[in-house]
Design a protein around this motif. Sequence first.
Motif, short mmCIF file in Angstrom:
data_model
loop_
_atom_site.label_atom_id
_atom_site.label_comp_id
_atom_site.label_asym_id
_atom_site.label_seq_id
_atom_site.Cartn_x
_atom_site.Cartn_y
_atom_site.Cartn_z
N THR A 328 2.06 3.40 -1.71
CA THR A 328 2.48 2.15 -1.06
C THR A 328 1.73 1.90 0.25
O THR A 328 1.28 0.78 0.50
CB THR A 328 4.00 2.21 -0.75
N GLY A 329 1.61 2.93 1.07
CA GLY A 329 0.91 2.76 2.35
C GLY A 329 -0.56 2.43 2.14
O GLY A 329 -1.11 1.55 2.79
N GLY A 330 -1.18 3.16 1.22
CA GLY A 330 -2.60 2.93 0.95
C GLY A 330 -2.86 1.53 0.43
O GLY A 330 -3.83 0.88 0.80
N LEU A 331 -1.94 1.04 -0.42
CA LEU A 331 -2.12 -0.31 -0.97
C LEU A 331 -1.95 -1.36 0.13
O LEU A 331 -2.68 -2.35 0.16
CB LEU A 331 -1.12 -0.56 -2.11
N ALA A 332 -0.99 -1.13 1.03
CA ALA A 332 -0.80 -2.06 2.15
C ALA A 332 -2.04 -2.08 3.03
O ALA A 332 -2.49 -3.14 3.48
CB ALA A 332 0.43 -1.66 2.97
N ALA A 333 -2.62 -0.90 3.26
CA ALA A 333 -3.83 -0.83 4.08
C ALA A 333 -4.99 -1.55 3.41
O ALA A 333 -5.73 -2.30 4.05
CB ALA A 333 -4.20 0.63 4.33
#
Length: 351
Positions: A328-333
């Motif tokens: 999730t964090g990587g996709l947001a980034a």
Amino acid sequence: MTSIVRNQWYVAAYGREIGRDLFSRTICGESILFWRTEDGAVTAMSDRCVHRRFPLSQAPSHLVGDTVVCGYHGFTYGSDGKCVAVPGQTRVPRTARLRSYPIVEQDSFVWVFIGDPTLAESTRIPRAPWLDLDGWTAVSGMEPLAARASLLVDNLLDLSHETYLHGGYIGTPEVAETPITTEVDEDAGVVYVSRRMADAACPPFYAKSTGITGRITRWQDIEYTPPCLYKLHSRIAPAGVLPNEDGTDPDAFHVEVVYAITPETEHSTHDFWAVARDFALDDQGVSDFLAENNRTVVLQDVAALDVLERVIATEPDGYQELSINIDTGGLAARRMLTNLAAGVTTDSVSR
Ligand code: FES
Ligand SMILES: [Fe+2]
């Protein structure tokens, strides 16, 4: 389309790397010359002579006071990049000027602005104060990565890989087992990813440097400010020990892990890493241990990401990744980086 985000500040070097020797580094595909003037200010300009493009970082190019003399035919430039002398004539062509770059030296880093220099002042530079602050001791380095910057962003935003790629160093089973919470602040342009373990084994990396022997409460709070600066606020305390209500936290050990992710080219990256701590400040053994271990961990990532870059270079178009909760964090980034590369400001995203 280029994946490099322009009109942004990037870490070009540590302040300690730049002195009275000519220093060159490629940042976002631009070959840049750095040196310090006699009063200690860092200057940055194109590393290509306007005459016949000889690199000014290359001997026999050299500094004379606050000018740099090209080693090929002697064009001479001031610290603002303007040519002040050419051989064989007194008139210096008006257009004889090297591109110069805005520079800010802060938190032990030299930041350079890549893009339209008129936007530099209004563009944020994220902070990492612990790298240069009383009460903290930092170790740091930089490893070259033969992979695109976005692969390093992916890697750093998902720490569940610690358990596998870094087993025996910073990884323990709890890291991969504990769910994460992800928050995106679109207005500020920051991605937060938190993983808080109430009762975890103490990895050897921390047991050795803090002296904790039993199980620990371990918090990993990531704060990523695209495109360049990544911070991992790490808190380690004996199991069950929490910060006081007023925010003080005397029984915990704090480690601030900072990465600056600077594209060198589309397919290579400068991987700046630093580890600051608020304990064992004068203990050189702890500094050596943290430096050596973190470098080992960084090199484990570098090896894996170099492989991924080669895989991506040879795969047919249309490969579909599969993403799960840990991503999730990587996709947001990735989404923020794509918006920044397309010139969408955080303001227009939030409206
Ligand atoms: S290439 Fe620099 S002076 Fe000719
Ligand atoms: Fe890693």
